[in-house]
Scaffold this motif. Structure first.
Motif, PDB file in Angstrom:
ATOM      1  N   LEU A  77       7.062  -2.517  -0.864  1.00  0.00           N
ATOM      2  CA  LEU A  77       5.789  -1.812  -1.025  1.00  0.00           C
ATOM      3  C   LEU A  77       5.760  -0.559  -0.152  1.00  0.00           C
ATOM      4  O   LEU A  77       5.390   0.524  -0.630  1.00  0.00           O
ATOM      5  CB  LEU A  77       4.626  -2.734  -0.648  1.00  0.00           C
ATOM      6  CG  LEU A  77       3.275  -2.062  -0.427  1.00  0.00           C
ATOM      7  CD1 LEU A  77       2.680  -1.599  -1.746  1.00  0.00           C
ATOM      8  CD2 LEU A  77       2.322  -2.978   0.307  1.00  0.00           C
ATOM      9  N   ALA A 123      -2.764  -1.877  -3.502  1.00  0.00           N
ATOM     10  CA  ALA A 123      -1.340  -2.237  -3.546  1.00  0.00           C
ATOM     11  C   ALA A 123      -1.043  -3.430  -2.650  1.00  0.00           C
ATOM     12  O   ALA A 123      -0.223  -4.290  -3.001  1.00  0.00           O
ATOM     13  CB  ALA A 123      -0.499  -1.034  -3.140  1.00  0.00           C
ATOM     14  N   THR A 179       0.557  -7.132  -3.573  1.00  0.00           N
ATOM     15  CA  THR A 179       1.711  -7.677  -2.858  1.00  0.00           C
ATOM     16  C   THR A 179       1.396  -9.058  -2.288  1.00  0.00           C
ATOM     17  O   THR A 179       2.219  -9.972  -2.380  1.00  0.00           O
ATOM     18  CB  THR A 179       2.147  -6.717  -1.744  1.00  0.00           C
ATOM     19  OG1 THR A 179       2.449  -5.450  -2.320  1.00  0.00           O
ATOM     20  CG2 THR A 179       3.362  -7.233  -1.008  1.00  0.00           C
TER      21      THR A 179
END
Length: 179
Positions: free
Chosen positions: A120, A140, A144
């Motif tokens: 990431l 994001a 994850t």
């Protein structure tokens, strides 16, 4: 006997491609179109990391690259960036096969979680270097974390449905080599 084992060696990559296609089709379906909904986990990434950690001989690097590159093109991401990161991560885990064989599940999960977070950060760093717009960091990170939390589920399903387990010490691959 040896021909049957070599024939089974091709069954797992074909099963992987079939599962990857089903996951991609499910990802493209308009299940929820409302803005601001929570991101789901990246199940294809989970599947790749589970298979590479558990049975690295069943998933060739070229197949990983092609499947994730096709996903990049279909989902209109920058072509090859995510595929390269997934390939580097999978080869990192593949090279540590002897280590992961000795780890407990919690240690394996922690190692894979660290790899996912590193992916990431590398992905976002590449976007930052290229001055590309990107979604918020929280969005994001939630994806994850959801992917990390789905890892045990994918491990369990892979073991239960496909008999995908860690190789035992001294176990041979389909070509008679020690794993």
């Amino acid at each position: 006997m040896a021909d049957r084992v070599r024939g089974l060696a091709w069954a797992y990559p074909m099963a992987f491609v079939g599962i990857a296609v089903m996951l991609l089709i499910a990802r493209l379906m308009p299940i929820s179109a409302e803005a601001g909904s929570w991101p789901g986990p990246d199940l294809l990434l989970c599947l790749i990391l589970v298979w590479v950690t558990r049975r690295p001989d069943y998933l060739p690097a070229l197949l990983i690259a092609l499947v994730v590159l096709a996903e990049d093109l279909i989902l209109m991401r920058p072509p090859g960036l995510w595929a390269a990161l997934v390939l580097v991560a999978s080869e990192f885990l593949r090279s540590r096969g002897a280590l992961t064989r000795e780890l407990s599940f919690a240690g394996e999960w922690l190692l894979v979680a660290g790899v996912m977070v590193a992916m990431l950060l590398a992905y976002r760093l590449m976007f930052l270097i290229a001055f590309l717009p990107q979604p918020g960091f929280g969005f994001a990170m939630i994806q994850t974390v959801a992917t990390i939390l789905c890892y045990p589920l994918v491990v369990g399903l892979s073991w239960f449905l496909l008999d995908l387990h860690k190789p035992a010490t001294g176990e041979l691959d389909s070509y008679g080599r020690r794993m």
